[in-house]
Motif scaffolding. Structure first.
Motif, PDB file in Angstrom:
ATOM      1  N   PHE A  14      -1.678   7.925  -5.484  1.00 40.98           N
ATOM      2  CA  PHE A  14      -0.599   8.708  -4.880  1.00 40.98           C
ATOM      3  C   PHE A  14      -0.387   8.308  -3.422  1.00 40.98           C
ATOM      4  O   PHE A  14       0.732   8.052  -2.988  1.00 40.98           O
ATOM      5  CB  PHE A  14      -0.911  10.204  -4.989  1.00 40.98           C
ATOM      6  N   VAL A  15      -1.465   8.237  -2.654  1.00 41.33           N
ATOM      7  CA  VAL A  15      -1.375   7.901  -1.228  1.00 41.33           C
ATOM      8  C   VAL A  15      -0.815   6.492  -1.039  1.00 41.33           C
ATOM      9  O   VAL A  15       0.057   6.272  -0.193  1.00 41.33           O
ATOM     10  CB  VAL A  15      -2.747   8.064  -0.532  1.00 41.33           C
ATOM     11  N   PHE A  20       3.443   2.838   0.580  1.00 41.54           N
ATOM     12  CA  PHE A  20       4.321   1.716   0.240  1.00 41.54           C
ATOM     13  C   PHE A  20       5.783   2.115   0.393  1.00 41.54           C
ATOM     14  O   PHE A  20       6.574   1.384   0.992  1.00 41.54           O
ATOM     15  CB  PHE A  20       4.070   1.217  -1.186  1.00 41.54           C
ATOM     16  N   ASN A  21       6.172   3.258  -0.163  1.00 38.52           N
ATOM     17  CA  ASN A  21       7.575   3.668  -0.126  1.00 38.52           C
ATOM     18  C   ASN A  21       8.055   3.972   1.286  1.00 38.52           C
ATOM     19  O   ASN A  21       9.187   3.647   1.639  1.00 38.52           O
ATOM     20  CB  ASN A  21       7.818   4.839  -1.070  1.00 38.52           C
ATOM     21  N   VAL A  22       7.212   4.565   2.095  1.00 46.03           N
ATOM     22  CA  VAL A  22       7.593   4.839   3.487  1.00 46.03           C
ATOM     23  C   VAL A  22       7.812   3.522   4.236  1.00 46.03           C
ATOM     24  O   VAL A  22       8.834   3.329   4.905  1.00 46.03           O
ATOM     25  CB  VAL A  22       6.536   5.719   4.186  1.00 46.03           C
ATOM     26  N   TYR A  23       6.864   2.592   4.114  1.00 46.65           N
ATOM     27  CA  TYR A  23       6.998   1.316   4.818  1.00 46.65           C
ATOM     28  C   TYR A  23       8.149   0.479   4.276  1.00 46.65           C
ATOM     29  O   TYR A  23       8.875  -0.149   5.053  1.00 46.65           O
ATOM     30  CB  TYR A  23       5.687   0.519   4.790  1.00 46.65           C
ATOM     31  N   ASN A  24       8.323   0.455   2.976  1.00 49.86           N
ATOM     32  CA  ASN A  24       9.429  -0.319   2.419  1.00 49.86           C
ATOM     33  C   ASN A  24      10.773   0.247   2.880  1.00 49.86           C
ATOM     34  O   ASN A  24      11.672  -0.506   3.260  1.00 49.86           O
ATOM     35  CB  ASN A  24       9.376  -0.363   0.895  1.00 49.86           C
ATOM     36  N   GLN A  28      13.478  -1.853   5.054  1.00 46.63           N
ATOM     37  CA  GLN A  28      14.848  -2.062   4.570  1.00 46.63           C
ATOM     38  C   GLN A  28      15.872  -1.511   5.563  1.00 46.63           C
ATOM     39  O   GLN A  28      16.859  -2.183   5.898  1.00 46.63           O
ATOM     40  CB  GLN A  28      15.040  -1.419   3.187  1.00 46.63           C
ATOM     41  N   VAL A  29      15.645  -0.294   6.043  1.00 50.74           N
ATOM     42  CA  VAL A  29      16.587   0.326   6.983  1.00 50.74           C
ATOM     43  C   VAL A  29      16.600  -0.430   8.306  1.00 50.74           C
ATOM     44  O   VAL A  29      17.662  -0.701   8.871  1.00 50.74           O
ATOM     45  CB  VAL A  29      16.251   1.824   7.189  1.00 50.74           C
TER      46      VAL A  29
END
Length: 163
Positions: A14-15, A20-24, A28-29
């Protein structure tokens, strides 16, 4: 997908997914907002429109396929215990052509993002997505073939009519 007190998501998984999703998302942004120059006509360009169509189509395919898979888990078959599972062959929609339309949809989504954004980070993310989902699609397809004698042999793994 079916809640159970006996099946928990391991905390490290989960962590790592959250990180991963926060950094990706940040990469991207940041790439789009700071490192790639877009003219004002970009939103009406063929590149952006094609990318948006691919992204939205992929998302629709992904959501539809995930819903079909979730529906298969709502089994009318009584279970011997909470941990026993009933597996079924998915049918309908792109499941008639490929084993993993949910993965195909996700690949299409991120291809659309890479086309629309046209940034290095979007292309790298697309390639990482492909490198993650292709082996998973191969594995899922092989599992179906090995576990169901009646599994349609004409189904491809990930890309309709091709692979």
């Amino acid at each position: 997908m079916r809640p159970s007190s006996k099946r928990n998501l391991p905390l490290p998984v989960f962590v790592s997914a959250v990180i991963f999703n926060v950094y990706n998302t940040y990469i991207q942004v940041r790439s789009v907002s700071h490192y790639t120059q877009y003219p004002s006509s970009w939103l009406l360009s063929f590149q952006f429109i094609l990318g948006a169509v691919l992204f939205i189509s992929g998302m629709a395919i992904n959501i539809t396929a995930d819903y079909a898979l979730i529906s298969l888990r709502k089994s009318d078959t009584p279970r011997v215990s909470e941990s026993s599972r009933t597996y079924k062959i998915p049918h309908g929609g792109l499941f008639e052509l490929i084993s993993c339309p949910n993965y195909f949809g996700e690949v299409l989504e991120w291809l659309g993002w890479a086309v629309a954004a046209g940034s290095l980070s979007s292309v790298v993310f697309f390639l990482l997505t492909v490198s993650n989902l292709v082996p998973r699609a191969v594995s899922h397809h092989q599992w179906y073939v090995q576990n169901f004698r009646e599994y349609p042999r004409s189904r491809k793994m990930l890309i309709p009519y091709l692979f």
